[in-house]
Design an enzyme around this catalytic site. Structure first.
Site, PDB file in Angstrom:
ATOM      1  N   HIS A 236      -2.751 -23.630   3.229  1.00  0.00           N
ATOM      2  CA  HIS A 236      -2.916 -24.436   1.996  1.00  0.00           C
ATOM      3  C   HIS A 236      -2.167 -25.731   2.139  1.00  0.00           C
ATOM      4  CE1 HIS A 236      -2.805 -25.282  -2.405  1.00  0.00           C
ATOM      5  NE2 HIS A 236      -3.932 -24.618  -2.373  1.00  0.00           N
TER       6      HIS A 236
ATOM      7  N   GLU B 227       4.612 -18.874 -10.535  1.00  0.00           N
ATOM      8  CA  GLU B 227       5.355 -17.669 -10.145  1.00  0.00           C
ATOM      9  C   GLU B 227       6.848 -17.975 -10.017  1.00  0.00           C
ATOM     10  OE1 GLU B 227       6.597 -13.894  -8.936  1.00  0.00           O
ATOM     11  OE2 GLU B 227       4.739 -14.473  -9.930  1.00  0.00           O
TER      12      GLU B 227
ATOM     13  N   GLY C 159      -0.319 -24.324  -6.991  1.00  0.00           N
ATOM     14  CA  GLY C 159       0.154 -24.361  -8.366  1.00  0.00           C
ATOM     15  C   GLY C 159       0.504 -22.988  -8.902  1.00  0.00           C
ATOM     16  N   VAL C 160      -0.276 -21.986  -8.518  1.00  0.00           N
ATOM     17  CA  VAL C 160      -0.003 -20.634  -8.994  1.00  0.00           C
ATOM     18  C   VAL C 160       1.360 -20.146  -8.512  1.00  0.00           C
ATOM     19  CG1 VAL C 160      -1.189 -19.421  -7.111  1.00  0.00           C
ATOM     20  CG2 VAL C 160      -1.062 -18.377  -9.368  1.00  0.00           C
TER      21      VAL C 160
ATOM     22  N   ILE D 111       0.359 -28.370   0.721  1.00  0.00           N
ATOM     23  CA  ILE D 111       0.684 -28.488  -0.703  1.00  0.00           C
ATOM     24  C   ILE D 111       0.994 -27.093  -1.229  1.00  0.00           C
ATOM     25  CG2 ILE D 111      -0.222 -29.055  -2.993  1.00  0.00           C
ATOM     26  CD1 ILE D 111      -2.021 -31.139  -1.645  1.00  0.00           C
TER      27      ILE D 111
END
Length: 154
Positions: free
Chosen positions: A56, A70, A65-66, A62
């Protein structure tokens, strides 16, 4: 315990006592400050060694976002566990819902990701939090989330 200050910083050893998470999913490296019953400011040091950067995205890494959410949830779990004095009891903090998630700016290797989380509602074993992740004062993501404290599944 509301509003009571704890020590100004938690090192990784104290974090490991509060959270069950371990590599590769432990996403809090340090607690800069905590106000029991109110708020926490934690930090995730984002390095190129993170497993998620392998996919990723190769060539343009990057932080997903998840995973920022978390990390905020793990900071909230420390706040909840420490506020309720449950460290070492085996209690877990489970996500129940995520609301109003917004992703503002990418997080790349070499960043210090600031995680600021505050209680916005407390009921028995269910808590609602508001969180913001940022790098050098620039918001990268924000959301509200609900969690509950419970015994681990058997």
């Amino acid at each position: 315990m509301s509003g009571e200050s704890a020590s100004s910083a938690y090192d990784i050893h104290k974090i490991l006592k509060a959270l069950p998470h371990r590599y590769p999913l432990l996403l809090v490296d340090r607690v800069k400050s905590i106000e029991l019953g109110e708020r926490i400011h934690a930090v995730k040091a984002v390095t190129m060694n993170e497993e998620f950067f392998q996919g990723h995205f190769p060539g343009a890494p990057i932080m997903p976002g998840v995973l920022q959410i978390e990390a905020m949830a793990q900071a909230a779990a420390i706040l909840g566990i420490e506020t309720l004095e449950l460290a070492g009891t085996g209690k877990l903090v489970f996500f129940m819902g995520i609301d109003n998630a917004k992703f503002r700016s990418p997080v790349t290797p070499g960043c210090l990701l600031d995680l600021e989380v505050e209680f916005i509602q407390k009921r028995s074993r269910v808590y609602k939090f508001k969180g913001k992740a940022s790098v050098e004062g620039k918001t990268t993501s924000e959301c509200e989330f609900t969690a509950m404290i419970a015994d681990p599944p058997e």
